[in-house]
Design a protein around this motif. Structure first.
Motif, PDB file in Angstrom:
ATOM      1  N   ASP A  33     -11.834 -55.936 -44.219  1.00  0.00           N
ATOM      2  CA  ASP A  33     -11.692 -55.729 -42.774  1.00  0.00           C
ATOM      3  C   ASP A  33     -10.275 -56.001 -42.295  1.00  0.00           C
ATOM      4  N   ARG A  36      -7.692 -53.094 -44.617  1.00  0.00           N
ATOM      5  CA  ARG A  36      -7.963 -51.668 -44.792  1.00  0.00           C
ATOM      6  C   ARG A  36      -6.989 -50.790 -44.025  1.00  0.00           C
ATOM      7  N   GLU A  37      -6.622 -51.192 -42.785  1.00  0.00           N
ATOM      8  CA  GLU A  37      -5.692 -50.368 -42.009  1.00  0.00           C
ATOM      9  C   GLU A  37      -4.339 -50.274 -42.700  1.00  0.00           C
ATOM     10  N   GLU A  40      -4.722 -47.808 -45.520  1.00  0.00           N
ATOM     11  CA  GLU A  40      -4.759 -46.446 -44.985  1.00  0.00           C
ATOM     12  C   GLU A  40      -3.347 -45.977 -44.639  1.00  0.00           C
ATOM     13  N   ARG A  41      -2.574 -46.868 -44.069  1.00  0.00           N
ATOM     14  CA  ARG A  41      -1.186 -46.521 -43.732  1.00  0.00           C
ATOM     15  C   ARG A  41      -0.357 -46.309 -44.994  1.00  0.00           C
TER      16      ARG A  41
END
Length: 490
Positions: A33, A36-37, A40-41
């Motif tokens: 959590d 993950r961002e 993704e980036r």
């Protein structure tokens, strides 16, 4: 960019990746959590690698980078120095050309003067020629603008995989498509940011079909040979079971010939050893069996003698292997494939069997200087001894290779086994017969310790041998492995 700038950038990237790799050493401790961002980036940022790879491949090609590894082709530099596959090297070079090479299509011909043309005809011809020049200039302007747009889109693209897919699909574009290659490339790269990969592939295939239908030759006609220009057969690598996928593209006439030739094999019982009512082979398997019958008839035909071995399947094994044969053994062939005993039996008995006698070091017996071209027997002897191209790290089989004089024929080199070796069509042009290292090219020579053929680098270093896994299947390598180590009792 200079050397110091590149070094600083690579150091920073290496440091960041090393740090990230250390943090990911225990995936169970990763709080998805929270990270993950960032991942993704990272994936989106990594898409820039596709553009960078293409740009470097183009720059390397212009610099003739093959010379850095003793070769003439840039793809050889990319595979050996960067460690990428041959297909990836070709893909990077294609992307580089698409993004950076000046667009160039065959110019439309201007009308020639007619014999005895009138003044009115001359004016009409010159007006037509001027119109063609304006249209050609406009086409070049459009293509250059499209290429600039494609470069900008490639730099921002989030997926190197999408870029590679786009280049692969554009191979199906005809020479005279409308829109042109550069225009479709720019459009596809622009769409890449809005579509997932499979949807992008579907979208692009539709645009390619439309562009091919709309395309016209410089004379304004639909190209009647568009399909013929794209004909090809691609044979994949063998899988764990020994088979491989084969794909082909044929023009209309080729399709008709193939379908007509395969049609008799569709019938139950055709090419089978059981009655029709007991033939449970799938329809696709029956077609393969029919194709094998056609190919065997060609190879067994009267033309075989004129082919001097070209088009023959040759299997290499040692006497020891023949005496201790197992069902799961694999034996190499001149085509570059490995066959089981069952495969060899299915090939059928050859009209002429040829054996090669080896000495205790695995070398074949010599033949004299009879002609510049190696004889069939010499080619078979080299195949049994070396199996494939003898340049280090190469696995190209004899079928796709040529016989090379290590001391050149012009320098009075003999056409005998001691002076011959196998070089593939990529490495043969990269051999420097003068042996002076010019152009960063080395040469083939005998290793003084083993007597094997190998590559001498341009700086005159020690001979480098081909020790690939495929080469180890050669009869010569198997015999050498059975020899006792130096110093052991005989």
């Amino acid at each position: 960019m200079n050397k110091q700038q590149m070094t600083d950038i690579v150091d920073r990237v290496e440091g960041a990746l090393t740090e990230l790799s250390g943090l990911m050493a225990d995936p169970a401790a990763v709080v998805v959590d929270e990270v993950r961002e960032g991942f993704e980036r990272l994936e989106k940022i990594w898409g820039a690698k596709g553009f960078i790879d293409a740009a470097f491949a183009y720059a390397a090609d212009r610099a003739g980078a093959g010379k850095y590894v003793g070769a003439v082709h840039t793809s050889e530099y990319l595979t050996r120095a960067l460690g990428v596959s041959k297909s990836e090297a070709r893909a990077r070079l294609r992307r580089g050309d698409a993004l950076f090479a000046p667009p160039g299509n065959e110019p439309r011909p201007e009308p020639d003067p007619e014999p005895g043309e009138t003044e009115e005809q001359r004016r009409a011809r010159e007006e037509a020629a001027e119109r063609i020049r304006r249209e050609e200039a406009e086409r070049r302007r459009r293509e250059e603008a499209a290429q600039r747009k494609a470069r900008d889109a490639a730099r921002k693209a989030e997926s190197a995989e999408k870029q590679a897919m786009i280049i692969r699909e554009l191979e199906h574009l005809n020479t005279y498509s409308d829109p042109t290659y550069q225009e479709l490339l720019a459009s596809a790269l622009d769409e890449a940011g809005r579509r997932p990969l499979e949807d992008l592939r579907t979208w692009l295939r539709g645009r390619i079909r439309q562009a091919n239908r709309k395309g016209r030759t410089p004379e304004g006609k639909k190209d009647p040979f568009a399909a013929l220009r794209k004909r090809k057969i691609v044979i994949g690598a063998q899988d764990a079971d020994g088979g491989a996928h084969v794909s082909m593209y044929l023009d209309g006439a080729g399709l008709a010939i193939l379908k007509a030739a395969l049609a008799p094999g569709r019938l139950p019982g055709a090419n089978a050893s059981v009655p029709a009512e007991e033939d449970h082979r799938p329809s696709a398997a029956r077609l393969v069996d029919q194709l094998m019958v056609i190919l065997r008839r060609y190879l067994d035909g009267d033309s075989a003698l004129a082919r001097t071995g070209v088009g023959s399947v040759v299997v290499s094994m040692t006497a020891a292997e023949l005496g201790d044969l197992r069902a799961d053994d694999r034996f190499p062939t001149n085509t570059g494939h490995l066959l089981t005993p069952a495969d060899i039996l299915r090939l059928g008995a050859a009209r002429h069997d040829i054996g090669v006698l080896h000495d205790e070091q695995g070398a074949a017996l010599d033949l004299g200087r009879t002609s510049r071209s190696a004889s069939l027997t010499q080619r078979l002897a080299l195949f049994a001894q070396e199996l494939c191209c003898t340049r280090p790290e190469c696995t190209t089989g004899l079928c796709d290779s040529e016989i090379h004089h290590m001391v050149s024929w012009l320098a009075k080199g003999n056409t005998d086994i001691e002076n011959l070796t196998i070089l593939c069509r990529t490495h043969h042009p990269a051999n420097r017969d003068q042996r002076d290292g010019a152009g960063g090219l080395g040469h083939m020579d005998k290793d003084p310790d083993t007597g094997r053929a190998g590559w001498t680098p341009p700086d005159g270093g020690p001979v480098e041998l081909n020790e690939t896994e495929f080469q180890q299947h050669s009869a010569g390598a198997k015999i050498r492995r059975r020899r006792p180590p130096p110093g052991d009792a005989a």
